[in-house]
Design an enzyme around this catalytic site. Structure first.
Site, PDB file in Angstrom:
ATOM      1  N   CYS A 186       0.824  -1.217   0.000  1.00  0.00           N
ATOM      2  CA  CYS A 186       0.000   0.000   0.000  1.00  0.00           C
ATOM      3  C   CYS A 186       0.854   1.262   0.000  1.00  0.00           C
ATOM      4  O   CYS A 186       0.649   2.162  -0.831  1.00  0.00           O
ATOM      5  CB  CYS A 186      -0.960  -0.032   1.190  1.00  0.00           C
ATOM      6  N   TYR A 187       1.827   1.341   0.901  1.00  0.00           N
ATOM      7  CA  TYR A 187       2.700   2.512   0.919  1.00  0.00           C
ATOM      8  C   TYR A 187       3.500   2.633  -0.386  1.00  0.00           C
ATOM      9  O   TYR A 187       3.584   3.728  -0.960  1.00  0.00           O
ATOM     10  CB  TYR A 187       3.670   2.434   2.097  1.00  0.00           C
TER      11      TYR A 187
END
Length: 337
Positions: A152-153
């Site tokens: 996600c990051y």
């Protein structure tokens, strides 16, 4: 309309649950397998609220997942990296397409795993066969058999910085500060993730040792400093990325050119407009950049469970199967208001 059987192993975690809900109404998918030890024997209608035939499915225990997965054309692994390392090679050898949502196959260099994931990689030969599926930067090829779904990051950071680096619009040092809602930590019960500890708090975690740092550096092809923060919200990521402006560059123009044909990228006029409320519940990523002539600040927002996990995995499935990229994702409705 002809459909393709698809399964999810690890279907009761947040990412697996999100994938279940998307695939249950996907026009080209028949959800055939949902595996979860904690929900074994219960129906998907009761546990996940899935409609129609998908809701009648009963969760299978994990030890029955591989025999049942033989009936699937593709399987999503919404499992910890250690579990994916055991299951993915077996499914791959059976000819089943694997979309792995863990970090098990994201890093090309096996020597990075002991430091960042805490284990020696036992399937180093598969790292070169895994396709890192961030479609806006490297389009997933039709026929891909093992897809490493980005973290996600890294998705937020790469979508913000990679086009600027590619165009020569920015120079280092590169810094990424990003905050995520608590669902990014998974569905485990721990004291530090309890309501009383998270509510009205804001803190950094795994400083200078986060497992997503080498993934971001690999995608950008540049070293960087990355710091993750825990946001007192259920879902969403806001990434603030810093770099130095190259002379005469226009970051906004770079974004508009790069993402002109990307259905899930929304380039806004100002970073001030980028918000979690604009993306949560969708597969969209909002982004924008500002500069004072020396420094560039690029901000990206996405839903960590959708574009940062399950939605991007479905996007990769669509491309690997030769379907429209937006299938099953274009009807997702944001959660605000």
């Amino acid at each position: 309309m002809q459909t393709v059987p698809v399964g999810i192993i690890g279907a009761s975690g947040y990412s697996g649950l999100e994938a279940s809900r998307i695939l249950a109404v996907h026009p080209f998918v028949e959800l055939r397998l949902l595996a979860s030890n904690s929900w074994a024997g219960e129906t998907a209608a009761r546990r996940a609220g899935l409609p129609g035939a998908a809701g009648k499915l009963k969760y299978a225990p994990q030890d029955q997942a591989i025999p049942l997965a033989r009936e699937c054309a593709a399987v999503f692994l919404a499992t910890p990296a250690e579990a994916s390392l055991q299951v993915a090679p077996i499914l791959y050898s059976l000819g089943v397409k694997v979309i792995d949502l863990s970090g098990a196959f994201r890093l090309r260099d096996a020597s990075l795993y002991p430091k960042h994931y805490g284990f020696d990689h036992p399937q180093a030969d598969l790292l070169s066969k895994a396709f890192y599926g961030l479609p806006e930067l490297s389009r997933t090829p039709a026929g891909a058999r093992l897809i490493a779904n980005p973290g996600c990051y890294p998705t937020a950071a790469a979508l913000a910085l990679a086009p600027l680096i590619e165009a020569g619009a920015v120079q280092g040092p590169f810094i990424v500060d990003a905050a995520s809602g608590v669902t990014g930590a998974g569905r485990k019960a721990t004291e530090e993730m309890s309501f009383a500890e998270v509510d009205e708090d804001f803190r950094a975690y795994r400083v200078l040792r986060h497992q997503h740092q080498p993934e971001i550096a690999q995608t950008l092809g540049r070293p960087l400093t990355f710091t993750a923060h825990l946001l007192p919200a259920k879902r969403g990521i806001l990434a603030t990325c810093y770099a130095r402006l190259a002379r005469g560059a226009d970051p906004q123009a770079v974004y508009l050119h790069k993402y002109a044909s990307s259905p899930f990228l929304e380039v806004l006029d100002s970073p001030d407009q980028v918000s979690l409320k604009g993306v949560v519940g969708t597969n969209k990523c909002q982004l924008a950049a500002a500069t004072d002539g020396e420094t560039v600040v690029a901000i990206a927002a996405l839903d960590n469970l959708v574009k940062g996990a399950a939605g991007q995995a479905v996007q990769n499935l669509n491309l690997a199967m030769g379907w429209p990229e937006t299938a099953g994702l274009d009807n997702l409705r944001g959660l605000h208001p």
